[in-house]
Scaffold this motif. Structure first.
Motif, PDB file in Angstrom:
ATOM      1  N   GLY A  33     -80.065 -18.797 -52.151  1.00  0.00           N
ATOM      2  CA  GLY A  33     -79.122 -19.780 -51.619  1.00  0.00           C
ATOM      3  C   GLY A  33     -79.637 -20.371 -50.324  1.00  0.00           C
ATOM      4  N   GLN A  34     -79.345 -21.649 -50.098  1.00  0.00           N
ATOM      5  CA  GLN A  34     -79.840 -22.340 -48.900  1.00  0.00           C
ATOM      6  C   GLN A  34     -78.727 -23.150 -48.257  1.00  0.00           C
ATOM      7  N   GLY A  35     -78.954 -23.480 -47.010  1.00  0.00           N
ATOM      8  CA  GLY A  35     -78.048 -24.363 -46.283  1.00  0.00           C
ATOM      9  C   GLY A  35     -78.802 -25.050 -45.174  1.00  0.00           C
ATOM     10  N   SER A  36     -78.362 -26.269 -44.827  1.00  0.00           N
ATOM     11  CA  SER A  36     -78.992 -27.004 -43.724  1.00  0.00           C
ATOM     12  C   SER A  36     -77.951 -27.886 -43.060  1.00  0.00           C
ATOM     13  N   ALA A  37     -78.196 -28.167 -41.797  1.00  0.00           N
ATOM     14  CA  ALA A  37     -77.275 -29.014 -41.027  1.00  0.00           C
ATOM     15  C   ALA A  37     -78.068 -29.757 -39.973  1.00  0.00           C
ATOM     16  N   THR A  38     -77.643 -31.008 -39.727  1.00  0.00           N
ATOM     17  CA  THR A  38     -78.304 -31.848 -38.724  1.00  0.00           C
ATOM     18  C   THR A  38     -77.243 -32.557 -37.905  1.00  0.00           C
ATOM     19  N   ASN A  39     -77.451 -32.578 -36.593  1.00  0.00           N
ATOM     20  CA  ASN A  39     -76.557 -33.337 -35.729  1.00  0.00           C
ATOM     21  C   ASN A  39     -77.387 -34.125 -34.722  1.00  0.00           C
ATOM     22  N   THR A  40     -76.754 -34.683 -33.710  1.00  0.00           N
ATOM     23  CA  THR A  40     -77.437 -35.573 -32.776  1.00  0.00           C
ATOM     24  C   THR A  40     -78.457 -34.867 -31.881  1.00  0.00           C
ATOM     25  N   VAL A  41     -78.367 -33.546 -31.777  1.00  0.00           N
ATOM     26  CA  VAL A  41     -79.281 -32.844 -30.872  1.00  0.00           C
ATOM     27  C   VAL A  41     -80.282 -31.944 -31.595  1.00  0.00           C
ATOM     28  N   GLY A  42     -80.125 -31.756 -32.904  1.00  0.00           N
ATOM     29  CA  GLY A  42     -81.075 -30.899 -33.579  1.00  0.00           C
ATOM     30  C   GLY A  42     -80.693 -30.600 -35.014  1.00  0.00           C
ATOM     31  N   SER A  43     -81.342 -29.597 -35.583  1.00  0.00           N
ATOM     32  CA  SER A  43     -81.113 -29.222 -36.971  1.00  0.00           C
ATOM     33  C   SER A  43     -81.208 -27.710 -37.118  1.00  0.00           C
ATOM     34  N   ALA A  44     -80.672 -27.221 -38.225  1.00  0.00           N
ATOM     35  CA  ALA A  44     -80.692 -25.783 -38.507  1.00  0.00           C
ATOM     36  C   ALA A  44     -80.752 -25.584 -40.009  1.00  0.00           C
ATOM     37  N   SER A  45     -81.307 -24.468 -40.413  1.00  0.00           N
ATOM     38  CA  SER A  45     -81.382 -24.139 -41.837  1.00  0.00           C
ATOM     39  C   SER A  45     -81.285 -22.636 -42.004  1.00  0.00           C
ATOM     40  N   ALA A  46     -80.889 -22.200 -43.193  1.00  0.00           N
ATOM     41  CA  ALA A  46     -80.769 -20.773 -43.502  1.00  0.00           C
ATOM     42  C   ALA A  46     -81.025 -20.554 -44.984  1.00  0.00           C
ATOM     43  N   THR A  47     -81.567 -19.384 -45.301  1.00  0.00           N
ATOM     44  CA  THR A  47     -81.859 -19.023 -46.684  1.00  0.00           C
ATOM     45  C   THR A  47     -81.496 -17.557 -46.915  1.00  0.00           C
ATOM     46  N   MET A  48     -80.871 -17.283 -48.044  1.00  0.00           N
ATOM     47  CA  MET A  48     -80.580 -15.915 -48.476  1.00  0.00           C
ATOM     48  C   MET A  48     -81.081 -15.771 -49.904  1.00  0.00           C
ATOM     49  N   GLU A  49     -81.984 -14.822 -50.145  1.00  0.00           N
ATOM     50  CA  GLU A  49     -82.504 -14.619 -51.486  1.00  0.00           C
ATOM     51  C   GLU A  49     -82.733 -13.133 -51.731  1.00  0.00           C
ATOM     52  N   GLY A  50     -82.781 -12.744 -53.004  1.00  0.00           N
ATOM     53  CA  GLY A  50     -82.990 -11.342 -53.313  1.00  0.00           C
ATOM     54  C   GLY A  50     -82.698 -11.036 -54.754  1.00  0.00           C
ATOM     55  N   GLU A  51     -82.394  -9.744 -55.021  1.00  0.00           N
ATOM     56  CA  GLU A  51     -82.108  -9.282 -56.370  1.00  0.00           C
ATOM     57  C   GLU A  51     -80.916  -8.335 -56.363  1.00  0.00           C
ATOM     58  N   LEU A  52     -80.150  -8.389 -57.428  1.00  0.00           N
ATOM     59  CA  LEU A  52     -78.993  -7.514 -57.629  1.00  0.00           C
ATOM     60  C   LEU A  52     -79.224  -6.678 -58.874  1.00  0.00           C
ATOM     61  N   ASP A  53     -79.064  -5.369 -58.756  1.00  0.00           N
ATOM     62  CA  ASP A  53     -79.154  -4.462 -59.895  1.00  0.00           C
ATOM     63  C   ASP A  53     -77.741  -4.233 -60.428  1.00  0.00           C
ATOM     64  N   LEU A  54     -77.457  -4.784 -61.586  1.00  0.00           N
ATOM     65  CA  LEU A  54     -76.106  -4.694 -62.142  1.00  0.00           C
ATOM     66  C   LEU A  54     -75.730  -3.263 -62.507  1.00  0.00           C
ATOM     67  N   SER A  55     -76.700  -2.413 -62.779  1.00  0.00           N
ATOM     68  CA  SER A  55     -76.395  -1.046 -63.217  1.00  0.00           C
ATOM     69  C   SER A  55     -75.948  -0.144 -62.080  1.00  0.00           C
ATOM     70  N   THR A  56     -76.288  -0.505 -60.844  1.00  0.00           N
ATOM     71  CA  THR A  56     -75.940   0.345 -59.696  1.00  0.00           C
ATOM     72  C   THR A  56     -75.179  -0.380 -58.597  1.00  0.00           C
ATOM     73  N   GLY A  57     -75.139  -1.718 -58.626  1.00  0.00           N
ATOM     74  CA  GLY A  57     -74.516  -2.451 -57.530  1.00  0.00           C
ATOM     75  C   GLY A  57     -75.394  -2.523 -56.297  1.00  0.00           C
ATOM     76  N   SER A  58     -76.682  -2.198 -56.437  1.00  0.00           N
ATOM     77  CA  SER A  58     -77.620  -2.269 -55.315  1.00  0.00           C
ATOM     78  C   SER A  58     -78.170  -3.682 -55.205  1.00  0.00           C
ATOM     79  N   LEU A  59     -78.115  -4.245 -53.996  1.00  0.00           N
ATOM     80  CA  LEU A  59     -78.568  -5.611 -53.763  1.00  0.00           C
ATOM     81  C   LEU A  59     -79.589  -5.620 -52.627  1.00  0.00           C
ATOM     82  N   THR A  60     -80.786  -6.095 -52.900  1.00  0.00           N
ATOM     83  CA  THR A  60     -81.810  -6.253 -51.869  1.00  0.00           C
ATOM     84  C   THR A  60     -81.884  -7.719 -51.480  1.00  0.00           C
ATOM     85  N   PHE A  61     -82.147  -7.977 -50.193  1.00  0.00           N
ATOM     86  CA  PHE A  61     -82.095  -9.361 -49.725  1.00  0.00           C
ATOM     87  C   PHE A  61     -83.129  -9.635 -48.638  1.00  0.00           C
TER      88      PHE A  61
END
Length: 205
Positions: free
Chosen positions: A145-173
């Motif tokens: 997942g990603q996000g970005s934002a820009t305004n009059t003084v600058g910009s910002a961005s963020a990313t979250m990625e990883g894997e989810l194991d459905l058998s245990t509920g363990s999520l690495t990111f």
């Protein structure tokens, strides 16, 4: 020997026996005894069974509670962080870690119809939630997942990625953010930039 005890002497002797019995029982768990057990709670019980060497038999300590087992999860679902197994900082200032760790603890992870959404508390509302996609292969779900934002003084961005194991509920990111600001004041350029990155594992439910 052979002398009959007078009635008065008999009464005195009986009273003496009663007093002696009371004194001999005085040290066995009387109401004024404030001793406690080895576990620190209830008063010790008198007359504990003794071993052959006369020492009180040791009491087996209570077993430690077992760790809560991880449970399988199914999709579609909006999952929430149940516990943080690990979280390490790869980039950024050390003082940021505590706040960002709390954001991971407060996070929700939404998986629905191929769309992934990461949301949390105390973040920029023009940048979050982060949105993207996910793909399932057996019990492993890869997401980004990603996000970005820009305004009059600058910009910002963020990313979250990883894997989810459905058998245990363990999520690495892996979670990364960056921002930059710039301005011109009296003909001079001013700029600043910051970035952070973390990787870790959580259990979701």
């Amino acid at each position: 020997m052979g002398t009959m005890m007078r009635r008065g002497d008999w009464r005195l002797a009986a009273a003496g026996v009663a007093v002696a019995a009371a004194l001999s029982l005085g040290g066995c768990g009387s109401g004024d005894d404030d001793s406690t057990s080895a576990t620190g709670g209830a008063p010790a019980t008198a007359g504990a069974e003794s071993t052959t060497d006369g020492a009180a038999e040791a009491t087996t300590p209570p077993a430690k509670p077992s760790k809560r087992s991880r449970a399988a999860v199914t999709l579609p679902a909006t999952l929430r962080t149940r516990s943080i197994v690990s979280m390490e900082q790869d980039q950024g200032k050390p003082q940021w870690l505590a706040g960002d760790r709390q954001r991971v603890a407060d996070a929700s992870w939404k998986f629905s119809s191929g769309t992934f959404v990461f949301a949390t508390t105390d973040v920029r509302t023009d940048l979050y939630p982060l949105r993207g996609t996910y793909r399932a292969a057996g019990t492993t779900v890869s997401f980004s997942g990603q996000g970005s934002a820009t305004n009059t003084v600058g910009s910002a961005s963020a990313t979250m990625e990883g894997e989810l194991d459905l058998s245990t509920g363990s999520l690495t990111f892996t979670w990364s953010t960056s921002s930059g600001q710039g301005a011109v004041v009296n003909g001079q350029n001013f700029a600043s930039a910051s970035a952070s990155m973390y990787h870790g594992e959580v259990v979701v439910r």
